[in-house]
Scaffold this motif. Structure first.
Motif, PDB file in Angstrom:
ATOM      1  N   ILE A  11      11.906  22.370  -2.809  1.00 43.43           N
ATOM      2  CA  ILE A  11      10.473  22.109  -2.954  1.00 43.43           C
ATOM      3  C   ILE A  11       9.676  23.062  -2.065  1.00 43.43           C
ATOM      4  N   THR A  12      10.146  23.266  -0.833  1.00 45.32           N
ATOM      5  CA  THR A  12       9.495  24.217   0.063  1.00 45.32           C
ATOM      6  C   THR A  12       9.533  25.624  -0.516  1.00 45.32           C
ATOM      7  N   VAL A  55       4.830  29.959  -5.037  1.00 46.56           N
ATOM      8  CA  VAL A  55       3.468  29.901  -5.580  1.00 46.56           C
ATOM      9  C   VAL A  55       2.508  30.693  -4.699  1.00 46.56           C
ATOM     10  N   GLU A  56       2.603  30.487  -3.380  1.00 44.63           N
ATOM     11  CA  GLU A  56       1.717  31.202  -2.457  1.00 44.63           C
ATOM     12  C   GLU A  56       1.929  32.707  -2.549  1.00 44.63           C
ATOM     13  N   THR A 115       0.225  25.594 -10.625  1.00 39.75           N
ATOM     14  CA  THR A 115       1.494  26.012 -11.214  1.00 39.75           C
ATOM     15  C   THR A 115       1.688  25.366 -12.578  1.00 39.75           C
ATOM     16  N   SER A 133      -0.785  21.878  -6.874  1.00 41.38           N
ATOM     17  CA  SER A 133      -0.413  23.298  -6.903  1.00 41.38           C
ATOM     18  C   SER A 133      -0.844  23.952  -8.213  1.00 41.38           C
ATOM     19  N   GLU A 165       1.574  19.658   6.645  1.00 39.02           N
ATOM     20  CA  GLU A 165       1.902  20.841   7.433  1.00 39.02           C
ATOM     21  C   GLU A 165       1.760  20.630   8.932  1.00 39.02           C
ATOM     22  N   MET A 191       4.075  18.749  -6.053  1.00 40.08           N
ATOM     23  CA  MET A 191       3.330  19.926  -6.502  1.00 40.08           C
ATOM     24  C   MET A 191       2.024  19.545  -7.188  1.00 40.08           C
ATOM     25  N   TYR A 238       9.688  26.439  -3.629  1.00 41.32           N
ATOM     26  CA  TYR A 238       8.774  26.480  -4.774  1.00 41.32           C
ATOM     27  C   TYR A 238       7.336  26.689  -4.300  1.00 41.32           C
ATOM     28  N   ARG A 239       6.956  25.960  -3.255  1.00 39.29           N
ATOM     29  CA  ARG A 239       5.595  26.113  -2.725  1.00 39.29           C
ATOM     30  C   ARG A 239       5.354  27.529  -2.205  1.00 39.29           C
ATOM     31  N   ARG A 240       6.339  28.065  -1.508  1.00 37.46           N
ATOM     32  CA  ARG A 240       6.197  29.421  -0.981  1.00 37.46           C
ATOM     33  C   ARG A 240       6.136  30.447  -2.101  1.00 37.46           C
TER      34      ARG A 240
END
Length: 320
Positions: A83-84, A90-91, A135, A133, A283, A130, A86-88
Protein backbone atom coordinates in the motif's frame (compact mmCIF):
# COMPACT_ATOMS: atom_id res chain seq x y z
CA UNK A 1 -14.23 0.51 19.94
CA UNK A 2 -13.50 2.82 17.04
CA UNK A 3 -16.08 5.37 15.94
CA UNK A 4 -17.47 4.88 12.42
CA UNK A 5 -15.70 6.94 9.76
CA UNK A 6 -17.19 10.33 8.98
CA UNK A 7 -19.12 10.55 5.70
CA UNK A 8 -16.97 11.51 2.75
CA UNK A 9 -17.65 13.06 -0.60
CA UNK A 10 -17.17 11.36 -3.96
CA UNK A 11 -13.96 9.34 -4.01
CA UNK A 12 -11.41 10.08 -6.74
CA UNK A 13 -10.04 6.53 -6.48
CA UNK A 14 -11.48 4.11 -9.02
CA UNK A 15 -11.01 0.38 -8.59
CA UNK A 16 -12.08 -1.69 -11.61
CA UNK A 17 -11.63 -5.34 -12.51
CA UNK A 18 -11.25 -7.07 -15.87
CA UNK A 19 -11.67 -10.85 -16.14
CA UNK A 20 -9.68 -12.38 -18.98
CA UNK A 21 -8.27 -15.70 -20.15
CA UNK A 22 -5.31 -14.50 -22.25
CA UNK A 23 -3.00 -11.51 -22.62
CA UNK A 24 -4.82 -10.66 -25.86
CA UNK A 25 -8.21 -10.54 -24.08
CA UNK A 26 -6.66 -8.30 -21.43
CA UNK A 27 -5.21 -6.03 -24.14
CA UNK A 28 -8.65 -5.58 -25.74
CA UNK A 29 -9.72 -3.81 -22.54
CA UNK A 30 -6.51 -2.42 -21.09
CA UNK A 31 -5.10 -0.76 -24.21
CA UNK A 32 -8.14 1.52 -24.79
CA UNK A 33 -8.15 2.27 -21.06
CA UNK A 34 -4.52 3.39 -21.12
CA UNK A 35 -4.85 5.28 -24.41
CA UNK A 36 -7.83 7.23 -23.09
CA UNK A 37 -5.76 8.16 -20.06
CA UNK A 38 -2.83 9.35 -22.14
CA UNK A 39 -5.17 11.50 -24.23
CA UNK A 40 -6.52 13.02 -21.01
CA UNK A 41 -3.01 13.76 -19.73
CA UNK A 42 -2.94 10.96 -17.17
CA UNK A 43 0.19 9.03 -16.23
CA UNK A 44 0.14 5.33 -17.16
CA UNK A 45 1.71 2.28 -15.50
CA UNK A 46 1.59 -1.43 -16.32
CA UNK A 47 2.52 -3.89 -13.57
CA UNK A 48 1.43 -7.35 -14.68
CA UNK A 49 3.02 -10.70 -15.45
CA UNK A 50 5.72 -10.40 -18.09
CA UNK A 51 3.67 -12.14 -20.78
CA UNK A 52 0.77 -9.70 -20.41
CA UNK A 53 3.04 -6.68 -20.10
CA UNK A 54 4.79 -7.59 -23.36
CA UNK A 55 1.48 -7.82 -25.26
CA UNK A 56 0.25 -4.51 -23.81
CA UNK A 57 3.53 -2.79 -24.54
CA UNK A 58 3.52 -4.03 -28.13
CA UNK A 59 -0.09 -2.93 -28.65
CA UNK A 60 0.73 0.55 -27.35
CA UNK A 61 3.63 0.90 -29.78
CA UNK A 62 6.32 1.37 -27.13
CA UNK A 63 4.86 4.72 -26.09
CA UNK A 64 7.49 6.08 -23.69
CA UNK A 65 4.77 7.71 -21.60
CA UNK A 66 3.73 4.23 -20.42
CA UNK A 67 5.92 2.85 -17.65
CA UNK A 68 6.20 -0.92 -17.20
CA UNK A 69 7.17 -1.92 -13.66
CA UNK A 70 8.04 -5.38 -12.29
CA UNK A 71 5.25 -6.60 -10.07
CA UNK A 72 7.53 -6.94 -7.04
CA UNK A 73 8.08 -3.16 -7.07
CA UNK A 74 4.37 -2.55 -6.50
CA UNK A 75 3.15 -5.75 -4.85
CA UNK A 76 5.75 -5.83 -2.10
CA UNK A 77 6.32 -8.87 0.08
CA UNK A 78 3.81 -7.73 2.72
CA UNK A 79 0.58 -5.89 2.16
CA UNK A 80 1.12 -2.69 4.23
CA UNK A 81 4.38 -2.18 2.34
CA UNK A 82 2.50 -2.72 -0.93
CA UNK A 83 0.00 0.00 0.00
CA UNK A 84 2.87 2.36 0.82
CA UNK A 85 4.55 1.49 -2.49
CA UNK A 86 1.30 2.21 -4.33
CA UNK A 87 0.99 5.62 -2.69
CA UNK A 88 4.58 6.49 -3.55
CA UNK A 89 4.03 5.36 -7.11
CA UNK A 90 1.10 7.76 -7.43
CA UNK A 91 3.16 10.64 -6.03
CA UNK A 92 6.08 9.85 -8.31
CA UNK A 93 4.05 9.48 -11.50
CA UNK A 94 1.72 12.44 -10.97
CA UNK A 95 4.24 14.74 -9.30
CA UNK A 96 1.53 15.84 -6.88
CA UNK A 97 -0.15 17.72 -9.73
CA UNK A 98 -3.77 17.68 -10.88
CA UNK A 99 -3.41 14.61 -13.09
CA UNK A 100 -4.48 11.05 -12.41
CA UNK A 101 -2.49 7.82 -12.53
CA UNK A 102 -3.94 4.91 -14.49
CA UNK A 103 -2.60 1.51 -13.50
CA UNK A 104 -3.14 -1.85 -15.15
CA UNK A 105 -2.14 -4.20 -12.35
CA UNK A 106 -2.14 -7.90 -11.63
CA UNK A 107 -1.99 -8.76 -7.94
CA UNK A 108 0.55 -11.43 -7.06
CA UNK A 109 -1.51 -13.54 -4.66
CA UNK A 110 1.29 -16.01 -3.94
CA UNK A 111 1.26 -19.82 -4.16
CA UNK A 112 -0.74 -20.91 -1.10
CA UNK A 113 -4.21 -20.23 0.33
CA UNK A 114 -2.57 -18.75 3.45
CA UNK A 115 -0.81 -16.18 1.28
CA UNK A 116 -3.94 -15.62 -0.82
CA UNK A 117 -5.74 -14.41 2.29
CA UNK A 118 -3.30 -11.55 2.87
CA UNK A 119 -3.88 -10.30 -0.68
CA UNK A 120 -7.63 -10.79 -0.51
CA UNK A 121 -7.51 -8.44 2.46
CA UNK A 122 -5.30 -6.06 0.47
CA UNK A 123 -7.76 -5.80 -2.42
CA UNK A 124 -10.51 -4.75 -0.01
CA UNK A 125 -8.33 -2.45 2.11
CA UNK A 126 -7.11 -0.62 -0.99
CA UNK A 127 -10.59 0.87 -1.45
CA UNK A 128 -10.21 2.62 1.89
CA UNK A 129 -6.46 3.25 1.90
CA UNK A 130 -6.48 4.90 -1.54
CA UNK A 131 -9.87 6.57 -1.21
CA UNK A 132 -8.55 10.09 -1.74
CA UNK A 133 -5.85 9.13 -4.23
CA UNK A 134 -6.08 10.38 -7.85
CA UNK A 135 -5.75 6.85 -9.17
CA UNK A 136 -7.72 4.66 -11.55
CA UNK A 137 -6.77 1.03 -11.16
CA UNK A 138 -7.72 -1.69 -13.63
CA UNK A 139 -6.98 -5.01 -11.94
CA UNK A 140 -6.45 -8.00 -14.22
CA UNK A 141 -7.78 -11.39 -13.08
CA UNK A 142 -6.84 -14.36 -15.26
CA UNK A 143 -9.81 -16.75 -15.05
CA UNK A 144 -7.78 -19.56 -16.61
CA UNK A 145 -5.04 -19.38 -13.99
CA UNK A 146 -6.54 -18.14 -10.73
CA UNK A 147 -8.67 -20.39 -8.47
CA UNK A 148 -12.37 -19.65 -8.11
CA UNK A 149 -11.83 -18.27 -4.60
CA UNK A 150 -9.63 -15.50 -5.95
CA UNK A 151 -11.91 -14.72 -8.89
CA UNK A 152 -14.66 -14.28 -6.30
CA UNK A 153 -12.35 -11.90 -4.43
CA UNK A 154 -11.97 -9.81 -7.58
CA UNK A 155 -15.71 -9.65 -8.07
CA UNK A 156 -16.33 -8.58 -4.48
CA UNK A 157 -13.57 -6.00 -4.03
CA UNK A 158 -13.88 -3.88 -7.18
CA UNK A 159 -16.65 -1.37 -7.74
CA UNK A 160 -16.82 -1.74 -11.55
CA UNK A 161 -16.43 -4.47 -14.15
CA UNK A 162 -14.78 -3.63 -17.46
CA UNK A 163 -15.16 -5.66 -20.64
CA UNK A 164 -14.52 -4.98 -24.33
CA UNK A 165 -18.12 -3.69 -24.39
CA UNK A 166 -17.51 -1.07 -21.73
CA UNK A 167 -17.49 -0.27 -18.00
CA UNK A 168 -20.43 -0.98 -15.70
CA UNK A 169 -21.15 -1.16 -11.96
CA UNK A 170 -20.18 -4.49 -10.45
CA UNK A 171 -23.24 -6.15 -8.86
CA UNK A 172 -21.01 -8.40 -6.74
CA UNK A 173 -19.16 -5.55 -5.01
CA UNK A 174 -19.22 -5.79 -1.22
CA UNK A 175 -18.46 -2.91 1.11
CA UNK A 176 -14.81 -3.36 2.10
CA UNK A 177 -15.40 -3.46 5.86
CA UNK A 178 -18.11 -6.11 5.44
CA UNK A 179 -15.90 -8.16 3.11
CA UNK A 180 -12.99 -8.04 5.56
CA UNK A 181 -15.12 -9.02 8.53
CA UNK A 182 -16.53 -11.98 6.59
CA UNK A 183 -13.14 -13.43 5.66
CA UNK A 184 -12.30 -16.51 7.71
CA UNK A 185 -9.49 -16.58 10.25
CA UNK A 186 -7.42 -19.62 9.29
CA UNK A 187 -7.03 -22.37 11.85
CA UNK A 188 -3.53 -22.79 13.19
CA UNK A 189 -2.78 -26.45 14.09
CA UNK A 190 0.12 -25.44 16.34
CA UNK A 191 -2.35 -23.87 18.76
CA UNK A 192 -3.54 -27.39 19.63
CA UNK A 193 -0.02 -28.41 20.71
CA UNK A 194 2.05 -27.69 23.80
CA UNK A 195 3.30 -24.10 23.81
CA UNK A 196 6.99 -23.31 24.19
CA UNK A 197 6.00 -20.36 26.36
CA UNK A 198 2.72 -19.79 28.17
CA UNK A 199 1.94 -16.66 30.19
CA UNK A 200 -1.56 -16.27 31.61
CA UNK A 201 -1.37 -12.86 33.28
CA UNK A 202 1.61 -10.80 32.17
CA UNK A 203 2.61 -8.08 34.59
CA UNK A 204 6.41 -8.00 34.37
CA UNK A 205 6.85 -6.91 30.74
CA UNK A 206 10.62 -6.64 30.90
CA UNK A 207 10.65 -10.23 32.13
CA UNK A 208 8.20 -11.22 29.39
CA UNK A 209 10.45 -9.70 26.76
CA UNK A 210 13.45 -11.63 28.03
CA UNK A 211 11.48 -14.88 28.20
CA UNK A 212 10.29 -14.48 24.60
CA UNK A 213 13.79 -13.57 23.44
CA UNK A 214 15.26 -16.63 25.13
CA UNK A 215 12.81 -18.92 23.34
CA UNK A 216 13.35 -17.29 19.94
CA UNK A 217 17.13 -17.50 20.33
CA UNK A 218 16.87 -21.30 20.47
CA UNK A 219 15.03 -21.59 17.15
CA UNK A 220 16.66 -22.40 13.84
CA UNK A 221 15.51 -19.33 11.97
CA UNK A 222 17.07 -16.28 10.29
CA UNK A 223 18.30 -13.85 12.90
CA UNK A 224 16.64 -10.87 11.23
CA UNK A 225 13.28 -12.66 11.10
CA UNK A 226 13.52 -13.60 14.79
CA UNK A 227 14.40 -10.01 15.72
CA UNK A 228 11.47 -8.72 13.67
CA UNK A 229 9.10 -11.17 15.35
CA UNK A 230 10.45 -10.22 18.78
CA UNK A 231 9.77 -6.53 18.06
CA UNK A 232 6.26 -7.34 16.78
CA UNK A 233 5.50 -9.32 19.95
CA UNK A 234 6.74 -6.40 22.07
CA UNK A 235 4.49 -4.00 20.16
CA UNK A 236 1.44 -6.22 20.51
CA UNK A 237 2.04 -6.80 24.21
CA UNK A 238 2.33 -3.03 24.72
CA UNK A 239 -0.88 -2.52 22.74
CA UNK A 240 -2.67 -5.11 24.88
CA UNK A 241 -1.72 -3.19 28.02
CA UNK A 242 -2.35 0.26 26.57
CA UNK A 243 -5.60 -0.35 24.72
CA UNK A 244 -6.99 -3.58 26.13
CA UNK A 245 -7.48 -4.81 29.65
CA UNK A 246 -6.16 -7.48 31.98
CA UNK A 247 -5.30 -10.25 31.88
CA UNK A 248 -2.70 -10.04 29.10
CA UNK A 249 -1.92 -13.56 27.87
CA UNK A 250 0.81 -14.85 25.58
CA UNK A 251 1.42 -18.19 23.87
CA UNK A 252 4.42 -19.08 21.70
CA UNK A 253 4.73 -22.16 19.48
CA UNK A 254 7.25 -23.31 16.91
CA UNK A 255 7.51 -26.06 14.32
CA UNK A 256 10.13 -26.89 11.70
CA UNK A 257 8.81 -24.21 9.36
CA UNK A 258 7.18 -21.43 11.39
CA UNK A 259 6.81 -19.62 14.71
CA UNK A 260 3.39 -18.58 15.97
CA UNK A 261 2.64 -16.22 18.85
CA UNK A 262 -0.72 -15.07 20.19
CA UNK A 263 -1.15 -12.05 22.44
CA UNK A 264 -4.58 -11.64 24.04
CA UNK A 265 -6.19 -9.16 26.39
CA UNK A 266 -9.44 -8.92 28.31
CA UNK A 267 -10.55 -5.56 26.93
CA UNK A 268 -13.56 -4.52 24.87
CA UNK A 269 -12.02 -5.47 21.52
CA UNK A 270 -11.50 -3.50 18.34
CA UNK A 271 -14.06 -3.28 15.55
CA UNK A 272 -11.82 -1.83 12.86
CA UNK A 273 -11.02 -4.22 9.99
CA UNK A 274 -8.66 -1.65 8.42
CA UNK A 275 -6.42 -1.41 11.50
CA UNK A 276 -2.73 -1.88 10.87
CA UNK A 277 -2.65 -1.22 7.14
CA UNK A 278 -1.25 2.25 7.75
CA UNK A 279 -0.18 4.30 10.80
CA UNK A 280 -3.22 5.08 12.93
CA UNK A 281 -2.51 8.82 12.73
CA UNK A 282 -1.47 9.03 9.10
CA UNK A 283 1.86 10.57 8.23
CA UNK A 284 2.37 12.11 11.68
CA UNK A 285 4.14 9.23 13.43
CA UNK A 286 4.78 11.32 16.57
CA UNK A 287 1.28 10.40 17.80
CA UNK A 288 2.09 6.70 17.89
CA UNK A 289 -0.48 4.19 16.69
CA UNK A 290 2.13 2.22 14.78
CA UNK A 291 2.06 -1.09 16.67
CA UNK A 292 -0.21 -3.18 14.48
CA UNK A 293 1.08 -1.46 11.34
CA UNK A 294 4.62 -2.47 12.28
CA UNK A 295 3.55 -6.00 13.14
CA UNK A 296 1.95 -6.44 9.71
CA UNK A 297 5.24 -5.41 8.11
CA UNK A 298 7.46 -7.48 10.41
CA UNK A 299 5.58 -10.79 10.26
CA UNK A 300 4.48 -13.02 7.39
CA UNK A 301 0.91 -13.24 8.67
CA UNK A 302 -1.08 -11.23 11.21
CA UNK A 303 -4.59 -12.27 12.23
CA UNK A 304 -6.79 -10.20 14.53
CA UNK A 305 -9.59 -12.02 16.34
CA UNK A 306 -12.15 -9.84 18.12
CA UNK A 307 -13.80 -12.27 20.54
CA UNK A 308 -16.20 -12.18 23.45
CA UNK A 309 -13.37 -12.19 25.99
CA UNK A 310 -11.21 -9.53 24.36
CA UNK A 311 -8.83 -9.19 21.48
CA UNK A 312 -6.28 -11.72 20.23
CA UNK A 313 -3.53 -10.93 17.73
CA UNK A 314 -1.80 -13.91 16.14
CA UNK A 315 1.64 -13.39 14.60
CA UNK A 316 3.22 -15.93 12.26
CA UNK A 317 6.77 -15.90 10.90
CA UNK A 318 8.25 -18.48 8.56
CA UNK A 319 11.54 -20.06 9.62
CA UNK A 320 12.66 -21.01 6.11
Amino acid sequence: MHAPPAPRGPAPFRHDVVLHSSPEELAAVAVPFLRAGLEAGDAAVITTRDSSAAVLRDALGDDDRVHVLPRHEVYAARTPAAITAYRRLVERETGGGPGRLRVVGETDFGPTPREWLEWQRYEAVLNEAMRSSPTWGLCAYDVGRLPEELIDCGLRTHTHLVTAEGRRPNPGFTEPADYLRALPVPEEPLEATEALLRVDDARDFAGLRHAVGAQLAQLDGPRDAMEDLHLAIDEMAANAVRHGGPPVRLRLWASADRVVCTISDGGVGMDDPFAGYGPAHGEDLSHGGMGLWLARQLCDHVDVVDGRDGLTVRLTTRLH
